[in-house]
Design a protein around this motif. Structure first.
Motif, PDB file in Angstrom:
ATOM      1  N   CYS A  71       0.826  -1.208   0.000  1.00 30.53           N
ATOM      2  CA  CYS A  71       0.000   0.000   0.000  1.00 30.53           C
ATOM      3  C   CYS A  71       0.860   1.257   0.000  1.00 30.53           C
ATOM      4  CB  CYS A  71      -0.889   0.035   1.237  1.00 30.53           C
ATOM      5  SG  CYS A  71      -1.990  -1.362   1.366  1.00 30.53           S
ATOM      6  N   ILE A  72       0.405   2.238  -0.738  1.00 32.45           N
ATOM      7  CA  ILE A  72       1.033   3.555  -0.685  1.00 32.45           C
ATOM      8  C   ILE A  72      -0.045   4.583  -0.405  1.00 32.45           C
ATOM      9  CG2 ILE A  72       2.934   2.958  -2.238  1.00 32.45           C
ATOM     10  CD1 ILE A  72       1.422   4.628  -4.403  1.00 32.45           C
ATOM     11  N   GLU A  73       0.393   5.729   0.056  1.00 36.77           N
ATOM     12  CA  GLU A  73      -0.521   6.843   0.256  1.00 36.77           C
ATOM     13  C   GLU A  73       0.185   8.124  -0.125  1.00 36.77           C
ATOM     14  OE1 GLU A  73      -1.733   6.423   4.318  1.00 36.77           O
ATOM     15  OE2 GLU A  73       0.231   6.916   5.104  1.00 36.77           O
ATOM     16  N   LYS A  74      -0.611   9.138  -0.421  1.00 39.42           N
ATOM     17  CA  LYS A  74      -0.028  10.425  -0.800  1.00 39.42           C
ATOM     18  C   LYS A  74      -0.564  11.515   0.110  1.00 39.42           C
ATOM     19  CE  LYS A  74      -3.264  12.007  -4.328  1.00 39.42           C
ATOM     20  NZ  LYS A  74      -3.746  13.171  -3.618  1.00 39.42           N
ATOM     21  N   GLY A  75       0.276  12.490   0.304  1.00 38.58           N
ATOM     22  CA  GLY A  75      -0.090  13.662   1.088  1.00 38.58           C
ATOM     23  C   GLY A  75       0.303  14.908   0.302  1.00 38.58           C
ATOM     24  N   PHE A  76      -0.175  16.068   0.739  1.00 41.80           N
ATOM     25  CA  PHE A  76       0.076  17.294  -0.009  1.00 41.80           C
ATOM     26  C   PHE A  76       0.441  18.413   0.950  1.00 41.80           C
ATOM     27  CE2 PHE A  76      -1.556  21.116  -2.313  1.00 41.80           C
ATOM     28  CZ  PHE A  76      -0.678  21.063  -3.373  1.00 41.80           C
ATOM     29  N   ASP A  77       1.433  19.191   0.576  1.00 41.39           N
ATOM     30  CA  ASP A  77       1.781  20.417   1.284  1.00 41.39           C
ATOM     31  C   ASP A  77       1.455  21.571   0.349  1.00 41.39           C
ATOM     32  OD1 ASP A  77       2.957  22.693   2.355  1.00 41.39           O
ATOM     33  OD2 ASP A  77       4.726  21.642   3.070  1.00 41.39           O
ATOM     34  N   ALA A  78       0.309  22.206   0.586  1.00 41.86           N
ATOM     35  CA  ALA A  78      -0.166  23.275  -0.298  1.00 41.86           C
ATOM     36  C   ALA A  78       0.756  24.486  -0.263  1.00 41.86           C
ATOM     37  CB  ALA A  78      -1.586  23.672   0.082  1.00 41.86           C
ATOM     38  N   THR A  79       1.349  24.767   0.879  1.00 38.50           N
ATOM     39  CA  THR A  79       2.228  25.934   0.993  1.00 38.50           C
ATOM     40  C   THR A  79       3.449  25.791   0.092  1.00 38.50           C
ATOM     41  OG1 THR A  79       1.503  26.242   3.269  1.00 38.50           O
ATOM     42  CG2 THR A  79       3.525  27.347   2.616  1.00 38.50           C
ATOM     43  N   ALA A  80       4.037  24.596   0.080  1.00 36.81           N
ATOM     44  CA  ALA A  80       5.241  24.347  -0.716  1.00 36.81           C
ATOM     45  C   ALA A  80       4.919  23.792  -2.105  1.00 36.81           C
ATOM     46  CB  ALA A  80       6.159  23.375   0.009  1.00 36.81           C
ATOM     47  N   ASN A  81       3.637  23.467  -2.365  1.00 35.90           N
ATOM     48  CA  ASN A  81       3.216  22.842  -3.619  1.00 35.90           C
ATOM     49  C   ASN A  81       4.026  21.576  -3.889  1.00 35.90           C
ATOM     50  OD1 ASN A  81       1.725  22.435  -5.948  1.00 35.90           O
ATOM     51  ND2 ASN A  81       3.101  23.673  -7.198  1.00 35.90           N
ATOM     52  N   VAL A  82       4.019  20.674  -2.876  1.00 26.58           N
ATOM     53  CA  VAL A  82       4.767  19.433  -2.950  1.00 26.58           C
ATOM     54  C   VAL A  82       3.840  18.272  -2.597  1.00 26.58           C
ATOM     55  CG1 VAL A  82       6.694  18.133  -1.961  1.00 26.58           C
ATOM     56  CG2 VAL A  82       6.915  20.578  -2.312  1.00 26.58           C
ATOM     57  N   VAL A  83       3.962  17.166  -3.359  1.00 26.55           N
ATOM     58  CA  VAL A  83       3.205  15.948  -3.099  1.00 26.55           C
ATOM     59  C   VAL A  83       4.173  14.916  -2.537  1.00 26.55           C
ATOM     60  CG1 VAL A  83       1.859  14.074  -4.149  1.00 26.55           C
ATOM     61  CG2 VAL A  83       1.567  16.423  -4.955  1.00 26.55           C
ATOM     62  N   GLY A  84       3.762  14.233  -1.468  1.00 30.83           N
ATOM     63  CA  GLY A  84       4.580  13.196  -0.866  1.00 30.83           C
ATOM     64  C   GLY A  84       3.938  11.834  -1.046  1.00 30.83           C
ATOM     65  N   VAL A  85       4.758  10.809  -1.241  1.00 30.96           N
ATOM     66  CA  VAL A  85       4.282   9.427  -1.373  1.00 30.96           C
ATOM     67  C   VAL A  85       5.049   8.595  -0.353  1.00 30.96           C
ATOM     68  CG1 VAL A  85       4.062   7.441  -2.926  1.00 30.96           C
ATOM     69  CG2 VAL A  85       3.836   9.758  -3.833  1.00 30.96           C
ATOM     70  N   ARG A  86       4.302   7.775   0.416  1.00 25.38           N
ATOM     71  CA  ARG A  86       4.949   6.945   1.434  1.00 25.38           C
ATOM     72  C   ARG A  86       4.291   5.578   1.528  1.00 25.38           C
ATOM     73  NH1 ARG A  86       2.856   9.877   7.027  1.00 25.38           N
ATOM     74  NH2 ARG A  86       0.717   9.095   6.923  1.00 25.38           N
ATOM     75  N   ASP A  87       4.948   4.671   2.241  1.00 31.10           N
ATOM     76  CA  ASP A  87       4.463   3.317   2.483  1.00 31.10           C
ATOM     77  C   ASP A  87       3.431   3.364   3.607  1.00 31.10           C
ATOM     78  OD1 ASP A  87       4.093   0.647   3.219  1.00 31.10           O
ATOM     79  OD2 ASP A  87       6.222   0.167   3.179  1.00 31.10           O
ATOM     80  N   THR A  88       2.221   2.921   3.340  1.00 28.88           N
ATOM     81  CA  THR A  88       1.150   2.961   4.326  1.00 28.88           C
ATOM     82  C   THR A  88       1.492   2.141   5.573  1.00 28.88           C
ATOM     83  OG1 THR A  88      -0.514   3.260   2.613  1.00 28.88           O
ATOM     84  CG2 THR A  88      -1.297   2.444   4.708  1.00 28.88           C
TER      85      THR A  88
END
Length: 67
Positions: A21-38
């Motif tokens: 499983c993977i999941e994604k998160g978002f930092d709107a201030t930095a306009n960056v998407v993160g992907v990590r192992d659930t």
């Protein structure tokens, strides 16, 4: 840069038993998407992509019909 990822979302294509499983998160201030192992969640290393790179990746995935 130390992004502050919020609102992690698990992939709808992840296995039902919690494996691979993977999941994604978002930092709107930095306009960056993160992907990590659930499975590892907070302990997981995060791959970070610029918003532009993430948008291009998703567009290519849709165009290639891989997802």
């Amino acid at each position: 840069m130390n992004p502050n990822f919020k609102n992690w979302h698990k992939s709808s294509y992840s296995g039902g038993a919690g494996e691979d499983c993977i999941e994604k998160g978002f930092d709107a201030t930095a306009n960056v998407v993160g992907v990590r192992d659930t499975k590892r969640a907070e302990e997981s290393p995060v791959l970070a992509f610029s918003g532009t790179a993430w948008t291009a990746f998703v567009a290519d995935a849709v165009r290639s019909n891989i997802g």
